[in-house]
Design an enzyme around this catalytic site. Structure first.
Site, PDB file in Angstrom:
ATOM      1  N   ARG A  54       1.260  -1.030   0.266  1.00 50.98           N
ATOM      2  CA  ARG A  54       0.097  -0.060  -0.121  1.00 50.98           C
ATOM      3  C   ARG A  54       0.998   1.405   0.316  1.00 50.98           C
ATOM      4  O   ARG A  54       1.960   1.144   0.988  1.00 50.98           O
ATOM      5  CB  ARG A  54      -0.766  -0.119   0.889  1.00 50.98           C
ATOM      6  N   LYS A  57      -7.036   6.280  11.920  1.00 50.56           N
ATOM      7  CA  LYS A  57      -7.360   7.018  10.802  1.00 50.56           C
ATOM      8  C   LYS A  57      -7.943   8.805  10.525  1.00 50.56           C
ATOM      9  O   LYS A  57      -7.868   9.223  12.168  1.00 50.56           O
ATOM     10  CB  LYS A  57      -8.313   6.247   9.798  1.00 50.56           C
ATOM     11  N   CYS A  62     -16.827  -8.509   5.041  1.00 47.90           N
ATOM     12  CA  CYS A  62     -16.735  -9.086   6.105  1.00 47.90           C
ATOM     13  C   CYS A  62     -16.855  -8.060   6.583  1.00 47.90           C
ATOM     14  O   CYS A  62     -16.926  -7.349   6.495  1.00 47.90           O
ATOM     15  CB  CYS A  62     -15.171  -9.697   6.524  1.00 47.90           C
ATOM     16  N   LYS A 102      -4.857   0.699  14.442  1.00 45.09           N
ATOM     17  CA  LYS A 102      -4.982   2.122  13.427  1.00 45.09           C
ATOM     18  C   LYS A 102      -4.985   3.474  13.381  1.00 45.09           C
ATOM     19  O   LYS A 102      -6.471   3.414  14.930  1.00 45.09           O
ATOM     20  CB  LYS A 102      -5.220   1.234  12.021  1.00 45.09           C
ATOM     21  N   ARG A 152      -2.862   6.708   9.224  1.00 41.86           N
ATOM     22  CA  ARG A 152      -2.639   5.755   8.134  1.00 41.86           C
ATOM     23  C   ARG A 152      -3.019   7.465   7.288  1.00 41.86           C
ATOM     24  O   ARG A 152      -2.506   8.481   8.214  1.00 41.86           O
ATOM     25  CB  ARG A 152      -3.613   4.853   7.949  1.00 41.86           C
ATOM     26  N   CYS A 197     -14.418  -2.070   5.195  1.00 40.20           N
ATOM     27  CA  CYS A 197     -12.971  -1.478   4.204  1.00 40.20           C
ATOM     28  C   CYS A 197     -13.809  -0.450   3.104  1.00 40.20           C
ATOM     29  O   CYS A 197     -13.423   0.515   3.067  1.00 40.20           O
ATOM     30  CB  CYS A 197     -12.291  -2.690   3.944  1.00 40.20           C
ATOM     31  N   CYS A 203     -15.464  -3.402  -1.410  1.00 41.32           N
ATOM     32  CA  CYS A 203     -13.673  -3.829  -0.806  1.00 41.32           C
ATOM     33  C   CYS A 203     -13.056  -5.046  -1.585  1.00 41.32           C
ATOM     34  O   CYS A 203     -13.863  -5.162  -2.317  1.00 41.32           O
ATOM     35  CB  CYS A 203     -14.637  -3.878   0.786  1.00 41.32           C
ATOM     36  N   CYS A 228      -7.518 -10.641  -0.003  1.00 46.52           N
ATOM     37  CA  CYS A 228      -7.874 -10.328   1.419  1.00 46.52           C
ATOM     38  C   CYS A 228      -8.698 -11.418   2.508  1.00 46.52           C
ATOM     39  O   CYS A 228      -9.066 -12.994   2.243  1.00 46.52           O
ATOM     40  CB  CYS A 228      -8.980  -9.766   1.798  1.00 46.52           C
TER      41      CYS A 228
END
Ligand code: SRM
Ligand code: SF4
Length: 564
Positions: free
Chosen positions: A78, A213, A474, A211, A147, A478, A429, A435
């Site tokens: 990424r 954001k 899931c 994480k 991020r 995302c 996503c 994934c």
């Protein structure tokens, strides 16, 4: 050194971070190991901080097992791109690396970043070097740190776009980890000399609990879904000038089926700061989370839970304490939409911008559509920027060569496209096949699913109606499905929970309508709702507002009420 910390009480990743010597782990040894295409277990956590995820091809899972082979390992890389702006040179470099080092495709993510998929271990280092040669990097694109910082993507509002973009860049730079491990491992640059040690002035030696954001929104556009961010800034303009930002804290979407203590949460507006205070506000909120976030349980470690466990008033007081001054009272603002606005617009700077729809954010060539080739040709021939939007789309921006862009895109039938309002507002996503957390398809399936829903919309004359539809494989969220007017979350292969009642401006969570539906079940559920919407909606009423008004679903006021 670690005697004072009772590691048995903390999540495993805490010890790994602490022992990693500022994110080195044993990555060098893992990369050199010729026996496997994988890296060591602990390194799979460390690599994330360098923007790298170990994955395997899930389509080949069974076959490889039967053949007693290890999974078909490869890596996702990424690229951090604050505010999503790439130069034409950077676009061309990513385009090339996708072919020479990855699976031939580029993924434009929901956070305005690039992803390469299918990079083999022996090509990791040269890929990262190629990315850095084009003046981009991958550090902190993943991991327990801040991020990629998102910002409003619409360059039509040139002046305010520049300011939001600049802020995203400043916050990103300020919160980038300071470890020299990245340069050492990937770029062969030994930056520590004379026995000097790494220091992380903001993060310390265990980084964040989870994480983090950040996104900057400019009303009336909420294309960064500011309420989904751990920390959001809403630009406030008075008399056409930026006077500061409302500060939003505590958004986040990851949830786990069967764990009601996990839920999607919208951020709270906690105050207002001046433009020159914004980077400091970001730093101090990160520090409050660093010092108070849950390090025992990673499923309770995001800022949203810190705020809910300790209370919003506590949080606001703590932020003011860390800042040493008080945030001002929040100012009024109004969002009208969170989607992109497609087609050409002229910026206030006189330059042209074309917002293109990129299905699922995937830039690739197929037999029927040479999207990747078309965009490469634009980058080769046209002086323009490439802005990745938070909706997985692309703006060919700030160009004087409108006709040339149009010519190239028409040649490849990439533009103009006659798209439904549903498709234009779609996000899927990645999910399968890369994934490892996916229960069901998303990017590879949503296009077909939409074709079937479009047929129903067409019967009722609703094909051009904007409807925000999002699918994920899931419940990690995302594709930010919890804000969609029609949201699908993968439950098992071919089965989805159906959520309804988000709105077009990203300010309301949706609600579970029906569980574990097959495709037939989904279409059967949507058919009567769409028919009723066509018949009974009020002027300009969005589908999400309609299903809430008509009582098909009940509005959720706080994420804690959310049910899977
Ligand atoms: Fe995500 C994990 C892909 C945006 C919440 N996300 C993953 C991983 C890395 C799976 C993994 O851990 O092994 C996925 C890689 C799939 C692949 O093959 O590419 C993945 N996330 C993505 C992307 C590429 C989706 C896309 O189709 O665009 C997005 C990359 C954004 C970027 O450039 O940084 C992406 N992920 C998001 C968002 C949306 C956002 O940030 O605006 C969310 C919801 C917001 C949030 O964070 O709360 C999101 N991803 C998660 C979570 C749940 C976190 C949580 O709090 O529980 C996970 C799982 C985890 O962290 O344990 C996850
Ligand atoms: Fe994977 Fe789930 Fe994220 Fe989709 S939502 S990319 S399936 S983690």
């Amino acid at each position: 050194m670690s005697e004072q910390i009772d590691w048995s009480k903390l999540s495993e990743v805490e010890k790994l971070k602490y022992d990693s010597n500022y994110l080195r782990g044993t990555l060098v040894e893992s990369l050199a190991d010729p026996v496997t295409g994988a890296i060591a277990d602990g390194d799979t956590q460390m690599s994330k901080f360098h923007g790298i995820y170990q994955q395997h091809d899930r389509d080949l899972e069974k076959e490889r097992k039967q053949q007693k082979l290890e999974p078909a390992w490869s890596f996702l890389i990424r690229v951090r791109l604050p505010g999503g702006i790439a130069s034409r040179e950077q676009w061309l470099q990513m385009d090339k690396l996708a072919d020479t080092h990855a699976n031939g495709t580029l993924k434009l993510t929901t956070r305005q970043a690039f992803q390469l998929h299918g990079v083999f271990k022996n090509k990791l280092k040269s890929t990262i070097q190629g990315i850095n040669e084009a003046l981009m990097d991958t550090i902190a694109a993943c991991g327990d740190v801040n991020r990629n910082v998102m910002s409003f993507a619409n360059p039509e509002e040139s002046e305010i776009h520049d300011q939001a973009y600049k802020l995203a860049g400043e916050i990103s730079a300020h919160l980038t980890p300071q470890t020299t491990a990245y340069h050492e491992i990937w770029l062969d640059q030994k930056l520590l000399v004379d026995g000097k040690k790494d220091v992380e002035p903001i993060y310390g030696d265990r980084y964040l609990p989870r994480k983090f954001k950040i996104g900057v929104a400019v009303p009336p556009y909420n294309d960064v879904d500011v309420f989904s961010q751990d920390l959001g800034f809403i630009a406030i303009q008075e008399k056409g000038k930026l006077v500061g930002y409302n500060v939003v804290a505590g958004g986040g979407f990851g949830t786990t089926f069967g764990m009601p203590e996990t839920y999607p949460r919208l951020g709270d507006v906690i105050g207002f700061c001046k433009p020159e205070q914004a980077v400091d506000v970001a730093e101090k909120i990160v520090l409050v989370q660093k010092d108070n976030g849950n390090r025992q349980n990673r499923k309770q470690a995001r800022l949203k839970y810190t705020i809910d466990h300790k209370g919003l008033d506590w949080f606001k007081a703590e932020v003011n304490k860390y800042l040493g001054y008080e945030l001002e009272e929040a100012r009024p603002y109004h969002f009208t939409r969170n989607g992109d606005r497609f087609g050409w617009v002229k910026g206030k700077n006189g330059k042209w911008n074309l917002n293109l729809f990129i299905e699922g954010g995937r830039v690739k060539d197929t037999d029927s559509l040479k999207l990747k080739t078309a965009l490469r040709e634009v980058a080769e021939q046209v002086d323009a920027q490439f802005i990745l939007t938070g909706n997985q789309n692309l703006i060919i921006a700030n160009t004087d060569q409108k006709e040339r862009v149009a010519q190239i895109l028409k040649k490849y039938s990439v533009w103009p496209l006659n798209l439904s309002g549903l498709r234009q507002n779609s996000i899927a996503c990645v999910a399968l096949n890369t994934c490892s957390l996916a229960f069901a398809e998303a990017e590879r399936y949503l296009p077909d699913m939409m074709t079937k829903i479009e047929a129903i919309l067409d019967e009722h004359g609703l094909l051009q109606e904007d409807i925000v539809i999002r699918m994920t494989g899931c419940p990690n969220g995302c594709g930010r499905p919890y804000l969609a007017e029609i949201g699908f979350i993968g439950k098992s292969a071919g089965h989805y929970n159906l959520y309804l009642g988000g709105n077009r401006n990203g300010t309301r969570l949706n609600t579970l309508y029906k569980e574990t539906l097959s495709e037939e079940g989904i279409l059967n559920e949507l058919r009567p709702l769409i028919a009723d919407y066509a018949k009974d909606r009020t002027d300009g009423e969005g589908f999400g507002d309609f299903v809430v008004r008509k009582g098909y679903v009940k509005e959720i006021v706080h994420g804690k009420e959310f049910k899977h």
